[in-house]
Write a protein that holds these residues in place. Structure first.
Motif, PDB file in Angstrom:
ATOM      1  N   ASP A 236     -11.616  36.736  16.990  1.00 57.43           N
ATOM      2  CA  ASP A 236     -10.875  37.723  16.186  1.00 57.43           C
ATOM      3  C   ASP A 236     -11.803  38.769  15.568  1.00 57.43           C
ATOM      4  O   ASP A 236     -11.351  39.666  14.862  1.00 57.43           O
ATOM      5  CB  ASP A 236     -10.068  37.011  15.084  1.00 57.43           C
ATOM      6  N   THR A 237     -13.112  38.669  15.837  1.00 59.57           N
ATOM      7  CA  THR A 237     -14.044  39.660  15.291  1.00 59.57           C
ATOM      8  C   THR A 237     -13.922  40.975  16.048  1.00 59.57           C
ATOM      9  O   THR A 237     -13.899  40.998  17.282  1.00 59.57           O
ATOM     10  CB  THR A 237     -15.501  39.151  15.420  1.00 59.57           C
ATOM     11  N   VAL A 238     -13.818  42.059  15.285  1.00 53.76           N
ATOM     12  CA  VAL A 238     -13.891  43.386  15.895  1.00 53.76           C
ATOM     13  C   VAL A 238     -15.034  44.121  15.205  1.00 53.76           C
ATOM     14  O   VAL A 238     -14.963  44.413  14.008  1.00 53.76           O
ATOM     15  CB  VAL A 238     -12.569  44.170  15.730  1.00 53.76           C
ATOM     16  N   TYR A 239     -16.098  44.352  15.955  1.00 53.08           N
ATOM     17  CA  TYR A 239     -17.311  44.970  15.395  1.00 53.08           C
ATOM     18  C   TYR A 239     -17.346  46.447  15.741  1.00 53.08           C
ATOM     19  O   TYR A 239     -17.215  46.824  16.910  1.00 53.08           O
ATOM     20  CB  TYR A 239     -18.554  44.265  15.963  1.00 53.08           C
ATOM     21  N   GLY A 263     -16.976  36.173  21.815  1.00 51.87           N
ATOM     22  CA  GLY A 263     -15.660  36.561  22.334  1.00 51.87           C
ATOM     23  C   GLY A 263     -14.974  37.641  21.524  1.00 51.87           C
ATOM     24  O   GLY A 263     -13.782  37.904  21.705  1.00 51.87           O
ATOM     25  N   GLY A 264     -15.706  38.272  20.612  1.00 53.22           N
ATOM     26  CA  GLY A 264     -15.138  39.372  19.830  1.00 53.22           C
ATOM     27  C   GLY A 264     -15.164  40.687  20.601  1.00 53.22           C
ATOM     28  O   GLY A 264     -15.650  40.746  21.733  1.00 53.22           O
ATOM     29  N   THR A 265     -14.631  41.726  19.958  1.00 48.79           N
ATOM     30  CA  THR A 265     -14.550  43.045  20.590  1.00 48.79           C
ATOM     31  C   THR A 265     -15.520  44.001  19.915  1.00 48.79           C
ATOM     32  O   THR A 265     -15.611  44.029  18.691  1.00 48.79           O
ATOM     33  CB  THR A 265     -13.110  43.601  20.432  1.00 48.79           C
ATOM     34  N   VAL A 266     -16.215  44.797  20.729  1.00 51.38           N
ATOM     35  CA  VAL A 266     -17.113  45.819  20.203  1.00 51.38           C
ATOM     36  C   VAL A 266     -16.477  47.194  20.397  1.00 51.38           C
ATOM     37  O   VAL A 266     -16.105  47.565  21.510  1.00 51.38           O
ATOM     38  CB  VAL A 266     -18.482  45.779  20.917  1.00 51.38           C
ATOM     39  N   VAL A 267     -16.359  47.925  19.304  1.00 50.42           N
ATOM     40  CA  VAL A 267     -15.829  49.294  19.346  1.00 50.42           C
ATOM     41  C   VAL A 267     -17.015  50.237  19.180  1.00 50.42           C
ATOM     42  O   VAL A 267     -17.758  50.127  18.204  1.00 50.42           O
ATOM     43  CB  VAL A 267     -14.812  49.516  18.208  1.00 50.42           C
ATOM     44  N   ILE A 281     -11.648  52.207  12.446  1.00 48.18           N
ATOM     45  CA  ILE A 281     -11.417  50.959  11.716  1.00 48.18           C
ATOM     46  C   ILE A 281      -9.906  50.706  11.618  1.00 48.18           C
ATOM     47  O   ILE A 281      -9.432  49.594  11.873  1.00 48.18           O
ATOM     48  CB  ILE A 281     -12.052  51.025  10.299  1.00 48.18           C
ATOM     49  N   GLU A 282      -9.164  51.764  11.314  1.00 48.54           N
ATOM     50  CA  GLU A 282      -7.708  51.636  11.192  1.00 48.54           C
ATOM     51  C   GLU A 282      -7.063  51.307  12.546  1.00 48.54           C
ATOM     52  O   GLU A 282      -6.294  50.347  12.667  1.00 48.54           O
ATOM     53  CB  GLU A 282      -7.135  52.941  10.630  1.00 48.54           C
ATOM     54  N   ARG A 283      -7.427  52.052  13.547  1.00 52.55           N
ATOM     55  CA  ARG A 283      -6.775  51.902  14.858  1.00 52.55           C
ATOM     56  C   ARG A 283      -7.110  50.575  15.527  1.00 52.55           C
ATOM     57  O   ARG A 283      -6.251  49.918  16.105  1.00 52.55           O
ATOM     58  CB  ARG A 283      -7.203  53.057  15.769  1.00 52.55           C
ATOM     59  N   GLU A 284      -8.375  50.152  15.446  1.00 49.48           N
ATOM     60  CA  GLU A 284      -8.796  48.938  16.156  1.00 49.48           C
ATOM     61  C   GLU A 284      -8.815  47.699  15.268  1.00 49.48           C
ATOM     62  O   GLU A 284      -9.205  46.624  15.713  1.00 49.48           O
ATOM     63  CB  GLU A 284     -10.188  49.149  16.775  1.00 49.48           C
ATOM     64  N   ARG A 285      -8.437  47.851  14.018  1.00 53.32           N
ATOM     65  CA  ARG A 285      -8.444  46.733  13.054  1.00 53.32           C
ATOM     66  C   ARG A 285      -9.840  46.086  13.008  1.00 53.32           C
ATOM     67  O   ARG A 285     -10.000  44.861  13.154  1.00 53.32           O
ATOM     68  CB  ARG A 285      -7.370  45.675  13.380  1.00 53.32           C
ATOM     69  N   VAL A 286     -10.827  46.943  12.771  1.00 52.75           N
ATOM     70  CA  VAL A 286     -12.232  46.506  12.720  1.00 52.75           C
ATOM     71  C   VAL A 286     -12.443  45.542  11.552  1.00 52.75           C
ATOM     72  O   VAL A 286     -11.938  45.771  10.453  1.00 52.75           O
ATOM     73  CB  VAL A 286     -13.153  47.739  12.585  1.00 52.75           C
ATOM     74  N   THR A 287     -13.205  44.458  11.812  1.00 52.60           N
ATOM     75  CA  THR A 287     -13.448  43.464  10.753  1.00 52.60           C
ATOM     76  C   THR A 287     -14.879  43.524  10.210  1.00 52.60           C
ATOM     77  O   THR A 287     -15.145  43.042   9.119  1.00 52.60           O
ATOM     78  CB  THR A 287     -13.208  42.034  11.285  1.00 52.60           C
ATOM     79  N   LEU A 288     -15.801  44.071  10.996  1.00 56.86           N
ATOM     80  CA  LEU A 288     -17.218  44.039  10.620  1.00 56.86           C
ATOM     81  C   LEU A 288     -17.911  45.296  11.126  1.00 56.86           C
ATOM     82  O   LEU A 288     -17.663  45.730  12.253  1.00 56.86           O
ATOM     83  CB  LEU A 288     -17.877  42.813  11.276  1.00 56.86           C
ATOM     84  N   THR A 289     -18.777  45.852  10.277  1.00 61.35           N
ATOM     85  CA  THR A 289     -19.610  46.949  10.774  1.00 61.35           C
ATOM     86  C   THR A 289     -20.914  46.977   9.992  1.00 61.35           C
ATOM     87  O   THR A 289     -21.058  46.254   9.000  1.00 61.35           O
ATOM     88  CB  THR A 289     -18.880  48.311  10.741  1.00 61.35           C
ATOM     89  N   SER A 290     -21.879  47.778  10.456  1.00 65.93           N
ATOM     90  CA  SER A 290     -23.186  47.825   9.801  1.00 65.93           C
ATOM     91  C   SER A 290     -23.647  49.272   9.695  1.00 65.93           C
ATOM     92  O   SER A 290     -23.542  50.029  10.662  1.00 65.93           O
ATOM     93  CB  SER A 290     -24.197  46.996  10.590  1.00 65.93           C
ATOM     94  N   ASP A 309      -6.288  53.275   6.568  1.00 59.52           N
ATOM     95  CA  ASP A 309      -6.085  51.872   6.203  1.00 59.52           C
ATOM     96  C   ASP A 309      -7.330  51.084   6.621  1.00 59.52           C
ATOM     97  O   ASP A 309      -7.549  50.852   7.808  1.00 59.52           O
ATOM     98  CB  ASP A 309      -4.833  51.364   6.919  1.00 59.52           C
ATOM     99  N   LEU A 310      -8.110  50.699   5.639  1.00 57.23           N
ATOM    100  CA  LEU A 310      -9.351  49.962   5.942  1.00 57.23           C
ATOM    101  C   LEU A 310      -9.197  48.470   5.634  1.00 57.23           C
ATOM    102  O   LEU A 310     -10.191  47.748   5.505  1.00 57.23           O
ATOM    103  CB  LEU A 310     -10.523  50.531   5.128  1.00 57.23           C
ATOM    104  N   SER A 311      -7.961  48.006   5.501  1.00 54.56           N
ATOM    105  CA  SER A 311      -7.738  46.645   5.000  1.00 54.56           C
ATOM    106  C   SER A 311      -8.251  45.560   5.951  1.00 54.56           C
ATOM    107  O   SER A 311      -8.464  44.429   5.541  1.00 54.56           O
ATOM    108  CB  SER A 311      -6.254  46.430   4.708  1.00 54.56           C
ATOM    109  N   SER A 312      -8.460  45.906   7.227  1.00 54.63           N
ATOM    110  CA  SER A 312      -8.948  44.885   8.168  1.00 54.63           C
ATOM    111  C   SER A 312     -10.424  44.575   7.957  1.00 54.63           C
ATOM    112  O   SER A 312     -10.904  43.514   8.332  1.00 54.63           O
ATOM    113  CB  SER A 312      -8.734  45.369   9.606  1.00 54.63           C
ATOM    114  N   LEU A 313     -11.148  45.514   7.357  1.00 50.98           N
ATOM    115  CA  LEU A 313     -12.599  45.369   7.224  1.00 50.98           C
ATOM    116  C   LEU A 313     -12.934  44.262   6.226  1.00 50.98           C
ATOM    117  O   LEU A 313     -12.561  44.315   5.064  1.00 50.98           O
ATOM    118  CB  LEU A 313     -13.210  46.702   6.750  1.00 50.98           C
ATOM    119  N   ARG A 314     -13.647  43.252   6.725  1.00 52.38           N
ATOM    120  CA  ARG A 314     -13.992  42.121   5.851  1.00 52.38           C
ATOM    121  C   ARG A 314     -15.402  42.236   5.304  1.00 52.38           C
ATOM    122  O   ARG A 314     -15.651  41.914   4.156  1.00 52.38           O
ATOM    123  CB  ARG A 314     -13.828  40.800   6.621  1.00 52.38           C
ATOM    124  N   VAL A 315     -16.332  42.659   6.150  1.00 49.49           N
ATOM    125  CA  VAL A 315     -17.734  42.707   5.729  1.00 49.49           C
ATOM    126  C   VAL A 315     -18.370  44.029   6.157  1.00 49.49           C
ATOM    127  O   VAL A 315     -18.235  44.456   7.303  1.00 49.49           O
ATOM    128  CB  VAL A 315     -18.552  41.540   6.348  1.00 49.49           C
TER     129      VAL A 315
END
Ligand code: J2J
Length: 550
Positions: A236-239, A263-267, A281-290, A309-315
């Motif tokens: 479920d990770t989207v980076y 098994g996560g997705t890289v955008v 982040i909004e369109r792909e429901r990104v969970t992590l970025t750096s 909508d940045l609500s998917s971003l966890r870290v």
């Protein structure tokens, strides 16, 4: 066996890393096929409107690996890789791992000076370019360098639009090869030796010329696996790769490789601008970025005006330069995600805050080393360990920290202790809980945004400008960039203004991010009692127009 001119870990240490299950004998080139078996039609990569499944990615990598062999690339060959954040970067890097050639990760902002040096130092056989990118013709640069360096015999071009003679390559030397033609029916290829170099990263540098960091299959597989585990990545990770993919932070901390391995997705974002990244982040429901602190600041400024909508971003991982506590404190309230501080280096050692760290540690420390096998020392100027809590230079060795730069015996003699510790040039202290607090550095570089600029490199270039007899480059603090490049110059007679200096350096083919932001002429450079340029005096002068200049 490691490639010649590299420094392997001592045999007993390597044996221990293997025995302890740190090095698993992983060949990076074999990973995409394993991922395809595990994650099949799940989405691996997203770039613009393009989406690629794990299976498709593995298939493309196999075809490209065969294509490189057909094009004359051989195991052990070095290939300078200079591409922006496009799926082809991932395909080509892994195709080269797969067939045993060794990519050298270059920045897209590099120009003639840097590319020529990288091709020469690595003895590159090939150079992979985007074509014309952001107004710069990389193919033409490749042709020029190949004319000077007989070892460079192939320039692989991603986008051949507007350079029609390439397909036919009228001169018949076969120098320029469209990447579209690096595609062949796959055939069995021997796997790589896991203890061999998989690719080269560039050093942030301290000397006049950038150094190459050999990263082995085993060490990088360990780094990415460990960081991915620490962050609990999964399918479920989207980076979001917001920074350039060739940056160690983006590529493997956990970045592209760590995410795909789980098994996560890289955008892939074309650039780190707030607007574009927020949309992704909004369109792909990104969970992590750096990002680096300068980009984080930009995002915070823009957040006030954005309804994304940045609500998917966890870290949000922030690293690469000092993060001001004031900026750190704004991340969770304003972006709604957790902050993870990361201190890292292409040479190896990574430290980071942990998901369950208390708020104070997250805001004020750079966390703990990612591996229990990381050895970290803080030493005084005589090389003696300081008492716990004391400040000194950070030394390190471990299962993913290099033992020597490529083809650099003299520099290695200074950059490493006799027992193999790497002198980071960073100044830090360790809290009683074992968390690192980075406090400064003794290496002679400027960290502008997240870009590392070796003072010596810019000084050497400035000293060749007509009229300039001596140059010294120091960082000057800057609210937005963290630091900027300040040049002190001594001239005989004429004093070329900043615009002329910058134009001269550009003309010589130095990357734009290394150009001085400010230049000041002085009668002479201040010297230390030992006769070296006194950079402390100059740094103080750069920060304060009323301070003495020498
Ligand atoms: C202060 N200085 C820092 C930090 C790096 C993850 C994150 C960063 C890098 C990187 C990387 C810092 N605070 N949090 O490769 O995987 C400075 C230090 C260090 C140098 C290394 C990664 N994080 N630095 O930045 O090779 O001076 O790697 O030695 O580009 O950046 O730069 P580089």
């Amino acid at each position: 066996m490691m490639l010649e001119d590299c420094t392997p870990w001592p045999a007993a240490t390597a044996a221990r890393y293997r025995r302890e299950g740190i090095w698993l004998g992983t060949d990076l080139g074999s990973l995409p096929r394993a991922w395809a078996r595990a994650y099949g039609t799940d989405t691996a990569l997203v770039a613009g409107e393009q989406r690629m499944s794990f299976r498709e990615l593995a298939d493309r990598i196999d075809r490209r690996a065969a294509g490189f062999v057909r094009a004359g690339v051989r195991p052990g060959d070095r290939i300078v890789l200079q591409l922006p954040n496009v799926p082809e970067f991932v395909e080509i890097a892994f195709a080269l791992f797969r067939m045993g050639a060794k990519p050298v990760f270059s920045l897209t902002s590099h120009r003639a000076q840097e590319i020529r040096h990288l091709c020469e130092l690595s003895g590159a056989k090939g150079y992979v370019v985007p074509g014309v990118f952001r107004g710069f013709d990389h193919t033409a640069l490749g042709r020029r360098i190949a004319a000077e360096l007989p070892s460079l015999t192939k320039v692989f071009v991603l986008d051949t639009d507007g350079d029609a003679d390439q397909e036919a390559d009228g001169d018949g030397d076969g120098l320029v090869v469209p990447l579209g033609r690096v595609d062949a029916e796959p055939f069995p290829l021997p796997g790589a030796d896991p203890s061999d170099v998989a690719f080269f990263l560039l050093s942030g540098g301290t000397t006049a010329l950038p150094k190459l960091i050999p990263r082995t299959h085993d060490d990088y597989a360990y780094q990415t696996r460990t960081v991915a585990e620490l962050l609990g990545l999964g399918r479920d990770t989207v980076y979001l790769a917001a920074l350039p993919v060739e940056f160690n932070f983006t590529w493997g901390c956990p970045g592209v490789i760590g995410t795909l391995s789980r098994g996560g997705t890289v955008v892939l974002a074309p650039d780190p601008t707030a607007d574009g990244c927020f949309r992704l982040i909004e369109r792909e429901r990104v969970t992590l970025t750096s990002v680096v602190p300068t980009v984080a600041r930009l995002w915070l400024e823009e957040r006030e005006w954005s309804d994304a909508d940045l609500s998917s971003l966890r870290v949000l991982q922030i690293g690469g330069a000092r993060l001001e506590p004031e900026l750190a404190a704004r991340i969770t309230p304003e972006l709604g995600c957790r902050l993870q501080q990361v201190f890292g280096m292409a040479e190896g050692l990574l430290t980071m805050s942990r998901p369950d760290d208390d708020d104070h540690s997250v805001l004020h420390t750079q966390g703990q080393p990612v591996s229990e096998s990381d050895e970290v020392l803080i030493v005084d100027e005589h090389g003696h360990p300081v008492p716990r809590g004391g400040t000194g230079e950070l030394l390190t060795r471990g299962p993913y920290t290099l033992r020597g730069y490529y083809r650099a015996p003299e520099h290695n003699a200074r950059a490493f202790t006799a027992d193999g510790f790497y002198r980071t040039g960073d100044v830090a202290a360790m809290t009683p809980e074992g968390r690192l607090v980075v406090q400064g550095r003794i290496k002679d570089i400027v960290i502008r945004g997240g870009d590392k600029i070796a003072a010596g490199e810019v000084e050497a270039q400035l000293a060749t400008v007509p009229g300039i007899s001596a140059a010294a480059v120091v960082p000057v603090p800057d609210e937005f960039m963290g630091e900027r490049i300040y040049a002190f110059l001594v001239s005989r007679g004429e004093q070329p203004p900043l615009t002329v200096l910058k134009a001269a350096l550009q003309e010589r083919g130095l990357a734009d991010f290394k150009l001085p932001d400010r230049a000041e002429y002085v009668a002479r450079l201040p010297l230390t009692p030992l006769g070296k340029v006194d950079k402390k005096v100059l740094a103080a002068a750069a920060a304060d127009p009323t301070a003495p200049r020498g």
